[in-house]
Design an enzyme around this catalytic site. Sequence first.
Site, PDB file in Angstrom:
ATOM      1  N   ASN A 139       0.852  -1.186   0.000  1.00 18.59           N
ATOM      2  CA  ASN A 139       0.000   0.000   0.000  1.00 18.59           C
ATOM      3  C   ASN A 139       0.891   1.240   0.000  1.00 18.59           C
ATOM      4  OD1 ASN A 139      -2.919   1.000   0.492  1.00 18.59           O
ATOM      5  ND2 ASN A 139      -1.703   2.178   1.958  1.00 18.59           N
ATOM      6  N   ASP A 249      -5.266  21.844   7.802  1.00 19.33           N
ATOM      7  CA  ASP A 249      -5.745  20.814   6.891  1.00 19.33           C
ATOM      8  C   ASP A 249      -6.128  21.448   5.551  1.00 19.33           C
ATOM      9  OD1 ASP A 249      -6.559  18.315   6.026  1.00 19.33           O
ATOM     10  OD2 ASP A 249      -7.424  17.799   7.955  1.00 19.33           O
TER      11      ASP A 249
HETATM   12  C1  LIG Z   1      -1.260  15.763  -0.003  1.00 16.60           C
HETATM   13  C2  LIG Z   1      -2.011  14.685   0.727  1.00 16.60           C
HETATM   14  C3  LIG Z   1      -1.868  14.555   2.095  1.00 16.60           C
HETATM   15  C4  LIG Z   1      -2.519  13.536   2.772  1.00 16.60           C
HETATM   16  N1  LIG Z   1      -2.297  13.379   4.114  1.00 16.60           N
HETATM   17  C5  LIG Z   1      -2.817  12.306   4.740  1.00 16.60           C
HETATM   18  C6  LIG Z   1      -2.512  12.067   6.117  1.00 16.60           C
HETATM   19  O1  LIG Z   1      -1.801  12.837   6.764  1.00 16.60           O
HETATM   20  N2  LIG Z   1      -3.011  10.944   6.693  1.00 16.60           N
HETATM   21  C7  LIG Z   1      -3.807  10.064   5.999  1.00 16.60           C
HETATM   22  O2  LIG Z   1      -4.185   9.047   6.577  1.00 16.60           O
HETATM   23  N3  LIG Z   1      -4.157  10.300   4.726  1.00 16.60           N
HETATM   24  C8  LIG Z   1      -3.652  11.383   4.076  1.00 16.60           C
HETATM   25  N4  LIG Z   1      -3.973  11.622   2.755  1.00 16.60           N
HETATM   26  C9  LIG Z   1      -4.936  10.740   2.093  1.00 16.60           C
HETATM   27  C10 LIG Z   1      -4.378   9.436   1.696  1.00 16.60           C
HETATM   28  O3  LIG Z   1      -3.121   9.422   1.093  1.00 16.60           O
HETATM   29  C11 LIG Z   1      -5.337   8.874   0.684  1.00 16.60           C
HETATM   30  O4  LIG Z   1      -6.629   8.863   1.168  1.00 16.60           O
HETATM   31  C12 LIG Z   1      -4.965   7.491   0.308  1.00 16.60           C
HETATM   32  O5  LIG Z   1      -5.445   7.319  -0.950  1.00 16.60           O
HETATM   33  C13 LIG Z   1      -5.512   6.441   1.252  1.00 16.60           C
HETATM   34  O6  LIG Z   1      -5.318   5.256   0.627  1.00 16.60           O
HETATM   35  P1  LIG Z   1      -5.392   3.846   1.367  1.00 16.60           P
HETATM   36  O7  LIG Z   1      -6.823   3.692   1.805  1.00 16.60           O
HETATM   37  O8  LIG Z   1      -4.990   2.898   0.296  1.00 16.60           O
HETATM   38  O9  LIG Z   1      -4.423   3.907   2.500  1.00 16.60           O
HETATM   39  C14 LIG Z   1      -3.365  12.650   2.061  1.00 16.60           C
HETATM   40  C15 LIG Z   1      -3.534  12.802   0.692  1.00 16.60           C
HETATM   41  C16 LIG Z   1      -2.868  13.809   0.022  1.00 16.60           C
HETATM   42  C17 LIG Z   1      -3.047  13.920  -1.448  1.00 16.60           C
END
Ligand SMILES: Cc1cc2nc3c(=O)[nH]c(=O)nc-3n(C[C@H](O)[C@H](O)[C@H](O)COP(=O)(O)O)c2cc1C
Length: 444
Positions: A139, A249
């Site tokens: 992931n 945020d």
């Molecule tokens: C710039 C940016 C910052 C992000 N920061 C976070 C974060 O701090 N914590 C988090 O859990 N998701 C964060 N996200 C969202 C996750 O990366 C995103 O939802 C991801 O696709 C989750 O995928 P997963 O369900 O496969 O883990 C961020 C996304 C972006 C684009």
Amino acid sequence: MSLRRFLAWAASEGRLAKIERPVDPHLEMARSIHARQEQPVLFTDPQRSGWQVVAGVCARREHFAWALGTGAAGIVPKLIEALRRPSPPARVPEAPCQEIVDHTPNLDLLPILKHLPGDGGPYVTAAVAIIRDPDYGRNASFHRLMQTGPHSFAARIVEGRGTDTAWRKAVAAGRDLDIAICLGAPIHVLLAAAMSPAKGVDELAIANALAPTPVARCLTVDLEVPAECEAVLEGRITAQLADEGPFIDLTETWDIVRPQPVIQIDCLTHRRDPIYHALLPGGLEHKLLMGLPREPTLFQAVAEVADCRAVNITPGGMNWLHAVVQIAKHGPEDGRRAIEAAFRGHGSLKHVVVVDDDVDLYDPAAVEWAIATRFQADQDLVVLPDQPSSSLDPSAKLVPGQQALSAKMGLDATIPWTDRTGRLLTEAEREGFHKVGYESASDA
Ligand SMILES: Cc1cc2nc3c(=O)[nH]c(=O)nc-3n(C[C@H](O)[C@H](O)[C@H](O)COP(=O)(O)O)c2cc1C
């Protein structure tokens, strides 16, 4: 396409600002990035030996188009194709991101930005975190990382997502979860990591379907990272918790302080002359990286019910809550159907405007013109009360531990097929809704 290939392109196009005077990553650099409206900017002296810092990499749609070798209209089709056909990346024995290996890393020597005086600490904001889940495999996702010491971070790990699920399994088994934190990743890798494909789908295989993404084996953890990154922090997500925040945020408002998992860093690998990617929280890069990866699912949902031509999750709604959907209308109900489908395609969407394919969906004034000339609120407005919605909306009904609820609104600003009495308009009458345009007039 590596980050440095992007910088060479941005420089050749005259888009890149270069700042050669010393700039302090603590508070000074964020102000400088913000003042430039996130034009790509390279700080050659961030007061941390050997490092440079870049910002504004993902602040424009054209940058993603360049990275994917397409135009603005080609981005969504490329993402849809990559989601349909992920392609596992090939492993290479040598990687630029491992030119230098440091087994006693000190995070204080990295140019990690403290953005605002009220921040809980310096924050890594553009890192792609790679972990492996025993059931779902690799992931890759974003996690903001608050530096808490020379070898540690408190990581914001949203509950229920890929990293959180794998971390909870490791904690239950009495182990730490290995993690590789990629700094200065290529744009297409950032895009893939921001996607939420079905569980078990590898984001690096999506990246590799977008552009070749060779991977290299890490040195101290059993994980692979994109070889073209600038640097990689190898470590472990531990069972220990520490306060994370305050931090701003996507909404540009303060997020709360929460107890979050602590990451211990054991090894740093990097290029000989590494470039650190800084992303302003709540800024354009943050917004586009959040919204753009949702456009393929939004497009596909609308395409199931109407002839969808394009979608735009717009910056005014934080690239998260608002969208414009463009359709070629073939029947009276197409606009309304597109509204309902749009809410299915992006669950956090709150307001959507549907326009015809003669309206430029990237031009807010053109969209407003369509609302002004083609929309009647008593007939073309869809309001859905108490819908599951985004927790990022401060005006939503927010109860801790429960799904946020908000009203949703869709405006069908497409050319009407009936008049206000219900009579079907003729094709000639519908034609009358189009802009005449001066370009059709002969030279006076
Ligand atoms: C710039 C940016 C910052 C992000 N920061 C976070 C974060 O701090 N914590 C988090 O859990 N998701 C964060 N996200 C969202 C996750 O990366 C995103 O939802 C991801 O696709 C989750 O995928 P997963 O369900 O496969 O883990 C961020 C996304 C972006 C684009």
